[in-house]
Scaffold this motif. Structure first.
Motif, short mmCIF file in Angstrom:
data_model
loop_
_atom_site.label_atom_id
_atom_site.label_comp_id
_atom_site.label_asym_id
_atom_site.label_seq_id
_atom_site.Cartn_x
_atom_site.Cartn_y
_atom_site.Cartn_z
N VAL A 1 0.85 -1.19 0.00
CA VAL A 1 0.00 0.00 0.00
C VAL A 1 0.89 1.24 0.00
O VAL A 1 1.84 1.33 0.79
CB VAL A 1 -0.93 0.02 1.23
CG1 VAL A 1 -1.74 1.31 1.27
CG2 VAL A 1 -1.86 -1.18 1.22
N LEU A 2 0.59 2.17 -0.89
CA LEU A 2 1.31 3.44 -0.94
C LEU A 2 0.52 4.44 -0.10
O LEU A 2 -0.55 4.90 -0.48
CB LEU A 2 1.42 3.93 -2.38
CG LEU A 2 2.08 2.95 -3.36
CD1 LEU A 2 2.07 3.52 -4.78
CD2 LEU A 2 3.50 2.63 -2.93
N ASP A 3 1.07 4.76 1.07
CA ASP A 3 0.38 5.64 2.00
C ASP A 3 1.35 6.68 2.54
O ASP A 3 2.47 6.82 2.05
CB ASP A 3 -0.26 4.84 3.13
CG ASP A 3 0.76 3.96 3.87
OD1 ASP A 3 1.98 4.13 3.65
OD2 ASP A 3 0.31 3.10 4.66
N GLY A 4 0.91 7.42 3.54
CA GLY A 4 1.77 8.45 4.10
C GLY A 4 3.05 7.91 4.70
O GLY A 4 4.10 8.55 4.63
N GLU A 5 2.96 6.72 5.28
CA GLU A 5 4.16 6.10 5.86
C GLU A 5 5.16 5.74 4.78
O GLU A 5 6.36 5.91 4.94
CB GLU A 5 3.75 4.87 6.67
CG GLU A 5 4.89 3.95 7.09
CD GLU A 5 5.87 4.58 8.05
OE1 GLU A 5 6.86 3.91 8.38
OE2 GLU A 5 5.66 5.74 8.46
#
Length: 326
Positions: free
Chosen positions: A141-145
């Protein structure tokens, strides 16, 4: 937040054994090897967590050390919250240098021609990923983290980070989200003993680490780091490992010794920050050499490794700096 109970099921399979996984006990195992070999003293070269084993061994068996060199040094106290703070500070320093680099390379990556423009574009992308993470597959998953980790990398990572961030900004799938195929990983007691055994690693940190039990303290510290380091701060790296660990911490306490000790720290590395080497040097003594790179445990691959050989031959310690790899 990750917790020890969820991440380390082995504590329920053999709790007596898991409680014995400590740095001091590993040091005692090293001394058992020395005794089995019939040697009165040992030379010790350790990197990364191996530096904690070395310093602990010297604290317990100083008179059995002929010479010891530790490179990329762990801190003298395993304070999980403080370790996160050191990592956040270093990552923000890297980000502050990454921003003008991106501005100078705007024709390639198109984040802006000024520092202010770059920061606005980067933060807009990161905040968008926080609100609407993009799922690549079941495991990615491409997220803020994901974005935060790219923002805090050192100079050797800037090209790949800029490329991946630009790819995601345009709606694509970056290379960092396409891991190379690999064999299935095994966790727990059956994990490959020659690799990084995650069960052992976490057990050691949770058995000996302080600062990772009180959620209120961890949360307050994370919020303070988020305010102080807006690009990279505020996440639970190590401090979230032990929130439900069932046993109290038993901190290891290194002490000063008299046997020859050489430490080396890497000025910009982000695995074991240079500040940890300084803190351990102040706590246990010895001599500190500064390697001018951002690479973890790179000394053995550098021309400066000749100093290591000379140290073990003569016992002569060295100060100052060594050129590193960039």
């Amino acid at each position: 937040m990750p917790t020890g109970a969820r991440a380390a099921p082995a504590d329920r399979r053999d709790p007596v054994f898991v409680q014995q996984l400590t740095t001091a006990n590993i040091a005692r195992d090293v001394d058992s090897i020395r005794a089995a070999l019939g040697e009165s003293k040992i030379n010790f070269y350790g990197v990364s967590y191996g530096t904690a084993v070395g310093v602990s061994y010297r604290s317990l068996f100083d008179n059995r050390v002929n010479a010891m060199w530790v490179d990329s040094v762990m801190p003298p106290v395993i304070d999980l919250v403080a370790m996160d703070a050191a990592m956040d500070a270093l990552n923000e320093k890297h980000f502050d240098a990454f921003v003008p680099w991106l501005a100078r390379h705007d024709t390639e990556y198109h984040f802006g021609t000024t520092d202010a423009m770059v920061r606005k574009t980067i933060f807009t992308l990161r905040d968008e990923l926080r609100r609407k993470p993009r799922k690549v597959d079941e495991n990615t998953v491409l997220d803020g983290e994901w974005a935060r980790r790219l923002l805090g990398g050192g100079p050797s990572n800037w090209i790949s980070s800029a490329r991946d961030l630009a790819t995601v900004r345009e709606g694509g799938v970056p290379l960092s989200a396409r891991p190379a195929p690999e064999a299935a990983k095994v966790f727990g007691f059956d994990e490959n003993p020659l690799g990084l055994n995650l069960t052992q690693y976490q057990a050691i940190f949770c058995n000996e680490g302080v600062g990772g039990r009180d959620f209120e303290r961890m949360w307050a510290a994370a919020q303070a780091r988020k305010a102080a380091f807006p690009a990279t701060g505020g996440y639970f790296e190590r401090s979230g490992w032990c929130g439900e660990w069932p046993w109290p911490a038993r901190p290891w306490k290194p002490v000063r010794g008299t046997s020859p000790l050489q430490l080396s720290g890497h000025i910009d590395e982000d695995v074991t920050p240079y500040a940890w080497a300084v803190d351990t040097w102040k706590a246990v003594g010895g001599t500190l050499l500064t390697v001018q790179d951002n690479a973890h445990a790179s000394l053995r691959r550098l021309p400066c490794a000749a100093k290591v050989i000379d140290f073990f031959r003569t016992g002569r310690t060295v100060t100052g700096t060594c050129p590193g790899t960039r």
